[in-house]
Design a protein around this motif. Structure first.
Motif, PDB file in Angstrom:
ATOM      1  N   ASP A  36       0.819  -1.219   0.000  1.00 36.60           N
ATOM      2  CA  ASP A  36       0.000   0.000   0.000  1.00 36.60           C
ATOM      3  C   ASP A  36       0.851   1.265   0.000  1.00 36.60           C
ATOM      4  N   TYR A  37       1.853   1.341   0.859  1.00 37.54           N
ATOM      5  CA  TYR A  37       2.663   2.560   0.890  1.00 37.54           C
ATOM      6  C   TYR A  37       3.673   2.602  -0.253  1.00 37.54           C
ATOM      7  N   ASN A  38       3.723   1.547  -1.058  1.00 36.90           N
ATOM      8  CA  ASN A  38       4.494   1.545  -2.306  1.00 36.90           C
ATOM      9  C   ASN A  38       3.605   1.851  -3.515  1.00 36.90           C
ATOM     10  N   SER A 227      13.281   1.445   3.547  1.00 38.89           N
ATOM     11  CA  SER A 227      14.061   0.678   2.589  1.00 38.89           C
ATOM     12  C   SER A 227      13.400   0.704   1.212  1.00 38.89           C
ATOM     13  N   CYS A 228      12.067   0.563   1.180  1.00 37.84           N
ATOM     14  CA  CYS A 228      11.345   0.604  -0.091  1.00 37.84           C
ATOM     15  C   CYS A 228      11.440   1.979  -0.743  1.00 37.84           C
ATOM     16  N   GLU A 229      11.283   3.016   0.056  1.00 36.73           N
ATOM     17  CA  GLU A 229      11.341   4.373  -0.489  1.00 36.73           C
ATOM     18  C   GLU A 229      12.740   4.703  -0.987  1.00 36.73           C
ATOM     19  N   ASP A 230      13.755   4.251  -0.247  1.00 45.04           N
ATOM     20  CA  ASP A 230      15.142   4.460  -0.692  1.00 45.04           C
ATOM     21  C   ASP A 230      15.410   3.727  -2.002  1.00 45.04           C
ATOM     22  N   ALA A 231      14.894   2.511  -2.118  1.00 43.69           N
ATOM     23  CA  ALA A 231      15.094   1.728  -3.340  1.00 43.69           C
ATOM     24  C   ALA A 231      14.429   2.399  -4.538  1.00 43.69           C
ATOM     25  N   ALA A 232      13.208   2.900  -4.340  1.00 44.52           N
ATOM     26  CA  ALA A 232      12.515   3.582  -5.430  1.00 44.52           C
ATOM     27  C   ALA A 232      13.313   4.792  -5.907  1.00 44.52           C
ATOM     28  N   ARG A 233      13.885   5.520  -4.945  1.00 44.78           N
ATOM     29  CA  ARG A 233      14.693   6.696  -5.302  1.00 44.78           C
ATOM     30  C   ARG A 233      15.929   6.280  -6.111  1.00 44.78           C
ATOM     31  N   LEU A 235      16.258   3.678  -7.934  1.00 44.94           N
ATOM     32  CA  LEU A 235      15.841   3.142  -9.227  1.00 44.94           C
ATOM     33  C   LEU A 235      15.206   4.196 -10.125  1.00 44.94           C
ATOM     34  N   GLY A 236      15.013   5.390  -9.583  1.00 49.30           N
ATOM     35  CA  GLY A 236      14.490   6.483 -10.386  1.00 49.30           C
ATOM     36  C   GLY A 236      13.016   6.377 -10.718  1.00 49.30           C
ATOM     37  N   VAL A 237      12.233   5.760  -9.818  1.00 45.88           N
ATOM     38  CA  VAL A 237      10.794   5.642 -10.035  1.00 45.88           C
ATOM     39  C   VAL A 237      10.052   6.283  -8.863  1.00 45.88           C
ATOM     40  N   PRO A 238       8.824   6.767  -9.093  1.00 45.76           N
ATOM     41  CA  PRO A 238       8.065   7.376  -7.993  1.00 45.76           C
ATOM     42  C   PRO A 238       7.831   6.411  -6.828  1.00 45.76           C
ATOM     43  N   ALA A 239       7.577   5.142  -7.134  1.00 38.97           N
ATOM     44  CA  ALA A 239       7.325   4.127  -6.101  1.00 38.97           C
ATOM     45  C   ALA A 239       7.629   2.762  -6.711  1.00 38.97           C
ATOM     46  N   LEU A 240       7.792   1.758  -5.849  1.00 42.70           N
ATOM     47  CA  LEU A 240       8.128   0.427  -6.354  1.00 42.70           C
ATOM     48  C   LEU A 240       7.013  -0.167  -7.193  1.00 42.70           C
ATOM     49  N   ARG A 241       5.813   0.348  -7.081  1.00 44.22           N
ATOM     50  CA  ARG A 241       4.711  -0.082  -7.938  1.00 44.22           C
ATOM     51  C   ARG A 241       5.075   0.077  -9.414  1.00 44.22           C
ATOM     52  N   ASP A 242       5.988   1.001  -9.722  1.00 49.54           N
ATOM     53  CA  ASP A 242       6.333   1.279 -11.108  1.00 49.54           C
ATOM     54  C   ASP A 242       7.332   0.281 -11.695  1.00 49.54           C
TER      55      ASP A 242
END
Length: 379
Positions: A36-38, A227-233, A235-242
């Protein structure tokens, strides 16, 4: 009945009849954990177990809350995050979040009773927030669209209470419908009601409370989210959903940290499992969702590392005695397991899990079957 308990506490504390009773359910998340928060996808349904708020008017700017589970009432005026603590913070947080959203919140006397198990991963906090929110909206005649309400309740929990939860719990408690699972896109907040009538298929969801402690407002949930938010950053995406399933290997190769890679793998594959589950339910292939539930648990255990021995043993035992699928549900580190079983096998599965717990010396589990109930509303 739990509604009678709330009304009785109101009469005892405030010496009058409540203006009304409002209910909101706990929830079971069928699949889609930490997505959800991703900004991904989740598929919860509302429990029959509910929290009841008996509510009456009070002078403007004054709120008093009491309950069946705390001896002393708590009174507060207009507050800011952190000024009310303990369980009453969830109520004060709803008042604050409504005010912060620009609404004139009526003063109120509130009595709470609940049958949602506390600390079990079934979202007793969202049930409390949602029952109070619904009551205050009705009491004040506030024009708050249904689709906006979950984010107000979530803000109460995130900002006022300080728990970094996503939108799943409050959406389920407020927007679920009886006999349906709620397919929620946590980016757009679009919902689809998915038929989930297990009884017609001779099936049941068995909820097994591991009775292992469960707590969100500690560091572990927040660490997973960071950790998820850092990973998204990175990877250059708004969220891991992308990150889609076919992009996963490339994304993992671009991350240096092995722990972060595991976290990303869980989120991306979990989103895919939610979408696959929805597709099967639309096709009426309910039993076939079982392997997806089990794969979700393995991912939470191995990649997201949020299970504990009690929930792992409950899952393994349920599968060994015939469950079609089983997984931990909720934020993790304790809480409940759900198992998809033939309705006439629920007692057998429960007995096997109880025996397995006894062999390990664990606190005995509690188990019950559930159906998909309605969301928040006035009784």
């Amino acid at each position: 009945m739990i509604a009678d308990d709330a009304a009785a506490v109101f009469r005892k504390q405030f010496g009058a009849e409540p203006a009304g009773l409002w209910a909101a359910p706990g929830r079971v998340n069928l699949i889609g954990e930490h997505t959800d928060y991703n900004e991904g996808f989740v598929l919860p349904f509302a429990l029959p177990q509910r929290t009841i708020a008996a509510v009456g008017p009070a002078p403007a700017g004054e709120w008093t809350v009491t309950s069946t589970f705390e001896a002393e009432p708590v009174s507060f005026g207009v507050t800011q995050p952190g000024e009310v603590s303990g369980w009453a913070a969830y109520v004060a947080g709803v008042v604050w979040a409504l005010q912060d959203a620009g609404y004139e919140v009526p003063g109120a006397q509130i009595a709470i009773a609940s049958e949602v198990p506390l600390g079990s991963g079934l979202s007793s906090s969202a049930a409390l927030e949602s029952s109070v929110l619904t009551a205050l909206i009705d009491l004040g005649g506030l024009d708050v669209p249904l689709e906006k309400r979950p984010s107000i309740a979530q803000r109460a929990e995130n900002v006022y209470v300080g728990a970094p939860t996503g939108i799943l719990d409050q959406s389920a408690s407020i927007r679920c419908e009886e006999g349906k699972a709620l397919f929620l896109d946590c980016r757009s907040y679009e919902v689809e009601q998915i038929p989930f009538d297990l009884a017609a298929e001779g099936l049941a969801i068995l909820v097994i409370n591991s009775n292992a402690p469960h707590q969100h407002v500690d560091g572990e949930y927040g660490a997973r989210r960071k950790s998820c938010e850092d990973a998204a950053r990175l990877l250059g995406v708004p969220a891991l959903r992308d990150i889609t399933g076919d992009q996963l290997d490339d994304a993992l190769a671009r991350l240096d940290d092995e722990v972060m890679r595991r976290r990303v793998r869980h989120i991306v594959t979990e989103d895919d499992r939610v979408l696959a589950t929805v597709k099967l339910l639309h096709a009426g292939q309910v039993r076939e969702i079982g392997p997806l539930l089990t794969a979700s648990h393995a991912s939470m255990r191995d990649d997201f590392e949020i299970t504990v021995a009690q929930v792992d043993i409950a899952v393994e035992t349920a599968l060994a005695v015939g469950a079609y699928g089983a997984r931990m549900t909720g934020g993790g580190f304790g809480g409940c397991v759900l198992a998809l079983v033939d309705a006439d096998k629920a007692a057998e599965v429960t007995a096997a899990v109880e025996e397995a717990y006894a062999k390990q010396g664990f606190t005995p589990p509690t188990a019950w079957t559930v159906t998909a109930g309605p969301g928040a509303g006035r009784l």
